[in-house]
Design a protein around this motif. Structure first.
Motif, PDB file in Angstrom:
ATOM      1  N   ASP A 161       0.857  -1.178   0.000  1.00 53.85           N
ATOM      2  CA  ASP A 161       0.000   0.000   0.000  1.00 53.85           C
ATOM      3  C   ASP A 161       0.899   1.236   0.000  1.00 53.85           C
ATOM      4  N   ASN A 162       0.757   2.089  -0.993  1.00 53.89           N
ATOM      5  CA  ASN A 162       1.633   3.256  -1.099  1.00 53.89           C
ATOM      6  C   ASN A 162       1.431   4.266   0.023  1.00 53.89           C
ATOM      7  N   ASP A 163       0.314   4.177   0.742  1.00 51.69           N
ATOM      8  CA  ASP A 163       0.067   5.079   1.872  1.00 51.69           C
ATOM      9  C   ASP A 163       0.605   4.525   3.180  1.00 51.69           C
ATOM     10  N   CYS A 164       1.232   3.378   3.150  1.00 57.45           N
ATOM     11  CA  CYS A 164       1.803   2.802   4.370  1.00 57.45           C
ATOM     12  C   CYS A 164       2.805   3.792   4.974  1.00 57.45           C
ATOM     13  N   PRO A 165       2.682   4.105   6.272  1.00 58.66           N
ATOM     14  CA  PRO A 165       3.575   5.104   6.874  1.00 58.66           C
ATOM     15  C   PRO A 165       4.993   4.599   7.112  1.00 58.66           C
ATOM     16  N   GLU A 166       5.197   3.294   7.059  1.00 60.00           N
ATOM     17  CA  GLU A 166       6.536   2.743   7.239  1.00 60.00           C
ATOM     18  C   GLU A 166       7.209   2.554   5.884  1.00 60.00           C
ATOM     19  N   ASP A 175      12.849  -7.045   4.963  1.00 60.46           N
ATOM     20  CA  ASP A 175      11.459  -7.454   4.827  1.00 60.46           C
ATOM     21  C   ASP A 175      10.853  -7.833   6.177  1.00 60.46           C
ATOM     22  N   VAL A 176      11.632  -8.518   7.023  1.00 66.61           N
ATOM     23  CA  VAL A 176      11.131  -8.868   8.348  1.00 66.61           C
ATOM     24  C   VAL A 176      10.913  -7.606   9.181  1.00 66.61           C
ATOM     25  N   ASP A 177      11.872  -6.699   9.129  1.00 69.53           N
ATOM     26  CA  ASP A 177      11.755  -5.437   9.866  1.00 69.53           C
ATOM     27  C   ASP A 177      10.515  -4.658   9.436  1.00 69.53           C
ATOM     28  N   LEU A 178      10.290  -4.539   8.136  1.00 72.20           N
ATOM     29  CA  LEU A 178       9.126  -3.796   7.659  1.00 72.20           C
ATOM     30  C   LEU A 178       7.834  -4.472   8.104  1.00 72.20           C
ATOM     31  N   SER A 179       7.775  -5.787   8.033  1.00 78.20           N
ATOM     32  CA  SER A 179       6.567  -6.495   8.457  1.00 78.20           C
ATOM     33  C   SER A 179       6.272  -6.246   9.929  1.00 78.20           C
ATOM     34  N   ILE A 180       7.301  -6.288  10.773  1.00 77.78           N
ATOM     35  CA  ILE A 180       7.107  -6.049  12.206  1.00 77.78           C
ATOM     36  C   ILE A 180       6.620  -4.631  12.447  1.00 77.78           C
ATOM     37  N   ARG A 181       7.222  -3.647  11.797  1.00 74.97           N
ATOM     38  CA  ARG A 181       6.824  -2.251  12.016  1.00 74.97           C
ATOM     39  C   ARG A 181       5.399  -1.995  11.544  1.00 74.97           C
ATOM     40  N   ARG A 224      25.352 -11.514  12.157  1.00 78.17           N
ATOM     41  CA  ARG A 224      25.231 -10.064  12.042  1.00 78.17           C
ATOM     42  C   ARG A 224      23.829  -9.656  11.598  1.00 78.17           C
ATOM     43  N   LYS A 225      23.262 -10.423  10.661  1.00 72.33           N
ATOM     44  CA  LYS A 225      21.911 -10.133  10.197  1.00 72.33           C
ATOM     45  C   LYS A 225      20.909 -10.267  11.335  1.00 72.33           C
ATOM     46  N   SER A 226      21.023 -11.326  12.098  1.00 70.84           N
ATOM     47  CA  SER A 226      20.076 -11.567  13.181  1.00 70.84           C
ATOM     48  C   SER A 226      20.262 -10.562  14.314  1.00 70.84           C
ATOM     49  N   GLN A 227      21.522 -10.214  14.597  1.00 72.94           N
ATOM     50  CA  GLN A 227      21.775  -9.236  15.653  1.00 72.94           C
ATOM     51  C   GLN A 227      21.171  -7.882  15.318  1.00 72.94           C
ATOM     52  N   MET A 228      21.270  -7.465  14.062  1.00 73.24           N
ATOM     53  CA  MET A 228      20.698  -6.177  13.679  1.00 73.24           C
ATOM     54  C   MET A 228      19.190  -6.175  13.880  1.00 73.24           C
ATOM     55  N   LEU A 229      18.537  -7.278  13.510  1.00 73.89           N
ATOM     56  CA  LEU A 229      17.093  -7.347  13.686  1.00 73.89           C
ATOM     57  C   LEU A 229      16.726  -7.332  15.167  1.00 73.89           C
ATOM     58  N   LYS A 230      17.507  -8.009  15.993  1.00 76.69           N
ATOM     59  CA  LYS A 230      17.236  -8.008  17.431  1.00 76.69           C
ATOM     60  C   LYS A 230      17.423  -6.610  18.017  1.00 76.69           C
ATOM     61  N   GLU A 231      18.433  -5.883  17.542  1.00 82.56           N
ATOM     62  CA  GLU A 231      18.650  -4.520  18.017  1.00 82.56           C
ATOM     63  C   GLU A 231      17.484  -3.618  17.636  1.00 82.56           C
ATOM     64  N   MET A 232      16.896  -3.849  16.453  1.00 86.69           N
ATOM     65  CA  MET A 232      15.756  -3.049  16.018  1.00 86.69           C
ATOM     66  C   MET A 232      14.494  -3.382  16.810  1.00 86.69           C
ATOM     67  N   HIS A 233      14.330  -4.674  17.145  1.00 86.78           N
ATOM     68  CA  HIS A 233      13.097  -5.116  17.794  1.00 86.78           C
ATOM     69  C   HIS A 233      13.412  -6.074  18.951  1.00 86.78           C
ATOM     70  N   PRO A 234      14.043  -5.565  20.013  1.00 84.97           N
ATOM     71  CA  PRO A 234      14.396  -6.448  21.132  1.00 84.97           C
ATOM     72  C   PRO A 234      13.183  -7.000  21.875  1.00 84.97           C
ATOM     73  N   ASP A 253       3.175 -13.156  18.257  1.00 81.40           N
ATOM     74  CA  ASP A 253       2.130 -12.922  19.254  1.00 81.40           C
ATOM     75  C   ASP A 253       2.540 -11.874  20.280  1.00 81.40           C
ATOM     76  N   ALA A 254       3.832 -11.596  20.378  1.00 83.60           N
ATOM     77  CA  ALA A 254       4.311 -10.613  21.351  1.00 83.60           C
ATOM     78  C   ALA A 254       4.282  -9.186  20.811  1.00 83.60           C
ATOM     79  N   ILE A 255       4.022  -9.027  19.522  1.00 81.65           N
ATOM     80  CA  ILE A 255       4.031  -7.690  18.932  1.00 81.65           C
ATOM     81  C   ILE A 255       2.850  -6.884  19.448  1.00 81.65           C
ATOM     82  N   LYS A 256       3.139  -5.682  19.917  1.00 82.58           N
ATOM     83  CA  LYS A 256       2.108  -4.783  20.451  1.00 82.58           C
ATOM     84  C   LYS A 256       2.157  -3.453  19.699  1.00 82.58           C
ATOM     85  N   THR A 257       1.012  -2.781  19.638  1.00 82.54           N
ATOM     86  CA  THR A 257       0.963  -1.442  19.062  1.00 82.54           C
ATOM     87  C   THR A 257       1.489  -0.442  20.088  1.00 82.54           C
TER      88      THR A 257
END
Length: 268
Positions: A161-166, A175-181, A224-234, A253-257
């Motif tokens: 969706d082009n209106d997606c704020p992320e 791709d994982v980071d964008l999906s989580i955000r 390194r790839k996994s560590q960066m993702l963990k740093e973004m979403h600990p 299931d742990a993702i919260k708004t």
């Protein structure tokens, strides 16, 4: 080609160092599906020598070492500038596309129907920011799958969706980071199981980010790839050992708004 078998939204492939293999381009060409392919300036002539130049888009940057994010965001902006509501974005290592019918996989040889059907379905909803096609190797014959699943990771073949704020960011696991955000925003993702993409395993195709970003998959690349993702979403990412390497695990299931509500909402 009749209108019902054309895509409503533009398809973009991001590619680097793969004008000879060009798997996704070849797949779409064989199906008769229109697309754009976005490449860096130093490779523009190489791609134009094997692809209709009208399909080749020249990116305004090169060899920046930041991963695929800048190219992905550039395609997003290109779609917006042309007045589209959504756009498709595909990696350049998808060799084929498939559909699932009565628990059997069938390769799609012609037409845009799988893409147009996905567009038509996703457009029924207002809060589906990301949709995409599941990988073929995650779907086997003679097993009963749902037509789609909600609020999971979308990878490699996106309808955005082009209106997606992320927007795209980061050097690894974009791709994982964008999906989580997106989920943290309280928006939905939708992963199609009725339509599939036959993506080749990461690291098996020369070119792309293998050398520039992943250093040819040196021993600590997965870490390194996994560590960066963990740093973004600990809050939702942990490191686990699998297949002799460190990988990331995302607890969906742990993702919260932002207001602390469960993030995995229903489509509206």
């Amino acid at each position: 080609m009749s209108e019902e078998f054309t895509t409503r939204y533009p398809i973009y492939i991001i590619s680097k160092g793969r004008h000879e293999s060009r798997y996704t381009s070849r797949a779409l060409e064989g199906m008769g599906v229109p697309y754009y392919i976005a490449v860096e300036p130093q490779e523009y002539d190489d791609y134009c020598s094997v692809i209709d130049p009208k399909k080749v888009l020249k990116l305004p940057f090169s060899n920046h070492g930041k991963g695929s994010g800048p190219a992905r965001n550039w395609c997003w902006e290109h779609s917006q500038a042309n007045g589209f509501k959504r756009h498709w974005l595909m990696d350049d290592n998808i060799a084929e596309f498939w559909r699932v019918h009565k628990n059997k996989r069938y390769r799609v040889d012609k037409g845009s129907a799988i893409f147009r059907s996905t567009e038509d379905f996703v457009d029924r909803f207002e809060n589906v920011a990301l949709a995409g096609l599941q990988y073929k190797f995650f779907v086997v014959d003679d097993y009963d799958y749902p037509p789609y699943i909600l609020n999971t990771r979308i990878m490699s073949c996106f309808l955005i969706d082009n209106d997606c704020p992320e927007k795209w960011r980061g050097k690894f696991n974009e791709d994982v980071d964008l999906s989580i955000r997106v989920l943290k925003r309280g928006l939905c993702t939708m992963l199609m199981y009725g339509f599939l993409c036959g993506k080749l395993r990461t690291g098996t195709v020369k070119g792309g980010n293998t050398t520039e970003v992943y250093n040819n998959y040196e021993e600590d690349a997965s870490l390194r790839k996994s560590q960066m993702l963990k740093e973004m979403h600990p809050d939702v990412v942990t490191l686990v050992e699998r297949y002799g390497r460190t990988h990331h695990h995302v607890d969906l299931d742990a993702i919260k708004t932002a207001d602390g509500q469960p993030a995995r909402q229903n489509p509206l």
